[in-house]
Design an enzyme around this catalytic site. Structure first.
Site, short mmCIF file in Angstrom:
data_model
loop_
_atom_site.label_atom_id
_atom_site.label_comp_id
_atom_site.label_asym_id
_atom_site.label_seq_id
_atom_site.Cartn_x
_atom_site.Cartn_y
_atom_site.Cartn_z
N ARG A 234 -8.37 -9.25 64.23
CA ARG A 234 -7.33 -9.75 65.14
C ARG A 234 -6.73 -11.07 64.70
NH1 ARG A 234 -11.95 -10.43 69.81
NH2 ARG A 234 -13.02 -12.26 69.00
N GLU A 235 -7.25 -11.67 63.62
CA GLU A 235 -6.80 -13.00 63.21
C GLU A 235 -5.61 -12.90 62.26
OE1 GLU A 235 -10.55 -14.72 61.96
OE2 GLU A 235 -11.40 -14.41 63.95
N ARG B 12 -12.02 -7.07 66.50
CA ARG B 12 -12.54 -8.10 65.59
C ARG B 12 -13.28 -7.51 64.39
NH1 ARG B 12 -15.18 -13.46 65.84
NH2 ARG B 12 -17.27 -13.40 64.95
N ASN C 24 -18.57 -10.94 58.94
CA ASN C 24 -18.95 -12.33 58.70
C ASN C 24 -20.27 -12.71 59.37
OD1 ASN C 24 -18.44 -14.76 57.35
ND2 ASN C 24 -17.60 -15.71 59.21
N ARG C 25 -21.06 -11.73 59.72
CA ARG C 25 -22.46 -11.93 60.11
C ARG C 25 -23.37 -11.00 59.30
NH1 ARG C 25 -19.69 -15.05 62.21
NH2 ARG C 25 -19.68 -15.86 64.35
N HIS D 213 -9.73 -18.04 58.90
CA HIS D 213 -9.89 -17.43 60.22
C HIS D 213 -8.93 -18.10 61.20
CE1 HIS D 213 -13.99 -15.46 59.69
NE2 HIS D 213 -13.88 -16.17 58.58
N TYR E 154 -9.19 -18.83 65.81
CA TYR E 154 -8.36 -19.98 66.04
C TYR E 154 -9.26 -21.17 66.37
CZ TYR E 154 -9.33 -18.69 70.90
OH TYR E 154 -9.96 -18.37 72.06
N GLU F 55 -10.40 -22.57 60.43
CA GLU F 55 -9.99 -21.92 61.67
C GLU F 55 -8.58 -22.42 61.94
OE1 GLU F 55 -11.54 -19.66 63.44
OE2 GLU F 55 -13.65 -19.78 62.82
ZN LIG Z 1 -12.80 -15.19 62.50
#
Ligand SMILES: [Zn+2]
Length: 414
Positions: free
Chosen positions: A175-176, A231, A248-249, A304, A306, A380
């Site tokens: 979504r970024e 996401r 990203n995890r 990324h 926000y 971010e």
């Molecule tokens: Zn992100």
């Protein structure tokens, strides 16, 4: 009698079309709430996650931004110690985000609208096509649904692969969307300014740039076709009907440490079944390792949104500092000054865990320790929650331009 079989055949078709169209989430009337949580945070957070359509900043337990359907607004607000409405109507904000425009050959106007995944790939190909002597299209493995993770490699006068690497990743979180545009702008500037701008030429002659605007293509496509606020990737897991790992995890470094990701497949930060079990992550790990083993990686940035932060390792431990923490702070500080010098946009800087929140299996911990990258950062991008992920189209150009100034500053000081 003849009409009956005909209509009984037609009806399911009509219904099928209706069902397909209804699959896209309609956010009209949904609100974004910023919640302050009081005591017994973990329990309340779990209840909020159940009721909310999306948690926008998962992991930041003391202050959550959540998207909530009209019917659940009161219930969610009641769970929090305090709540404010950030967005009255998410549907109205999505209209401000602008229509996706049809494709045009690479020019500055590309950065005035959001685009489809297909057009992003075509943009890269056309950009590369204009600079065939010092760029090529690259891939880093493929996604769950078989899309190649596609990027562009740019080099200077020393020839292909002759310099330390600079690696940029974008859109790991679907979504970024502003991160896609920003990473593309880096490639656009480096190639189109190379012959006319001495600063750019010096940078391109000093490094090999590996630039990947969309490292989560399946999630990105899904955010365009079905759920604008998606996401994760689109990977299933046998134990649950929920879809998606947080790529990203999922990086295979300190993945097993508790507290910086979720073991619940329905969570926005689901870490996966095993370290590095997302195909997208496997492609990115191989890319980092390969660049490390070739000329080494000088600078890595994972873009990324926000919040307007520049963060560096570590995510998994709030007390640990990298050996070159002071240098990373110095570079980040100068980048933040460069950004605010362009537009006044203020960034907060600091080590990730102590500045924002704990994250395990994240990219910059991996690139710092295993990738042996000299400087690893997470940006971010804009904003601080007024629009959040759905930044209006008229903020794309201001965002990419100010971020370019920050990145140039980092490259000059790295
Ligand atoms: Zn992100």
């Amino acid at each position: 009698m003849k009409l009956l079989p005909f209509s009984s055949l037609l009806l399911p078709l009509v219904l099928g079309i209706v069902v397909l169209r209804a699959e896209k989430v309609d956010y009209n009337g949904y609100k974004v709430l910023r919640l302050s949580l009081g005591e017994s945070v973990a329990d309340i957070e779990a209840q909020i996650e159940e009721l909310a359509a999306h948690v926008l900043n998962p992991g930041r337990a003391e202050r959550l931004d959540v998207v909530v359907a009209p019917d659940n607004v009161d219930a969610v607000a009641a769970l929090a110690a305090d709540s404010t409405v950030l967005t009255e109507d998410v549907g109205a904000v999505l209209e401000e985000e602008g229509e996706m425009t049809t494709y045009a050959v690479p020019s500055e106007t590309w950065f005035t609208a959001y685009h489809s995944y297909t057009d992003h790939i075509q943009f890269l190909r056309d950009l590369q096509g204009g600079f065939t002597s010092n760029s090529e299209i690259i891939t880093a493995g493929s996604s769950v649904q078989g899309r190649a993770l596609t990027g562009i490699h740019i080099w200077g006068s020393g020839g292909k692969g002759s310099k330390p690497a600079v690696l940029f990743h974008g859109t790991v979180h679907a979504r970024e969307w502003i991160s896609t545009m920003t990473v593309e702008y880096m490639a656009y500037q480096l190639l189109t300014k190379y012959s006319s701008d001495a600063t750019v030429r010096a940078l391109v002659d000093s490094y090999d740039f590996y630039i990947m605007p969309v490292v989560n293509p399946d999630g990105f496509v899904y955010s365009q076709t079905n759920d604008r606020l998606w996401r994760k990737n689109r990977q299933t897991v046998s134990s649950s009907s929920c879809v998606g790992r947080d790529i990203n995890r999922n990086w295979p470094y300190k993945w097993e440490v508790p507290g910086g990701a979720s073991t619940n497949p329905c969570s926005e930060t689901y870490k996966g079944v095993a370290a590095g079990d997302a195909p997208e992550n496997q492609g990115l790990v191989a890319q980092v390792n390969q660049l490390r083993d070739a000329r080494g990686i000088r600078l890595y940035i994972d873009f990324h949104s926000y919040g307007q932060y520049i963060l560096w390792p570590y995510g998994y431990d709030c007390n640990l500092r990298a050996e070159n923490d002071a240098e990373m702070r110095s570079l980040a500080s100068q980048a933040a000054s460069a950004i605010s010098g362009v537009s006044g946009t203020r960034y907060t800087i600091g080590p990730a865990c102590s500045t924002l929140y704990a994250t395990t299996g994240d990219s910059t911990d991996y690139t710092d320790v295993v990738g042996n990258v000299t400087y690893s950062y997470t940006y971010e991008l804009r904003d601080q929650g007024n629009y959040g992920f759905t930044l209006p189209a008229n903020q794309i150009q201001p965002t990419v331009r100010e971020t370019w100034a920050g990145v140039v500053s980092m490259l000059q000081n790295a």
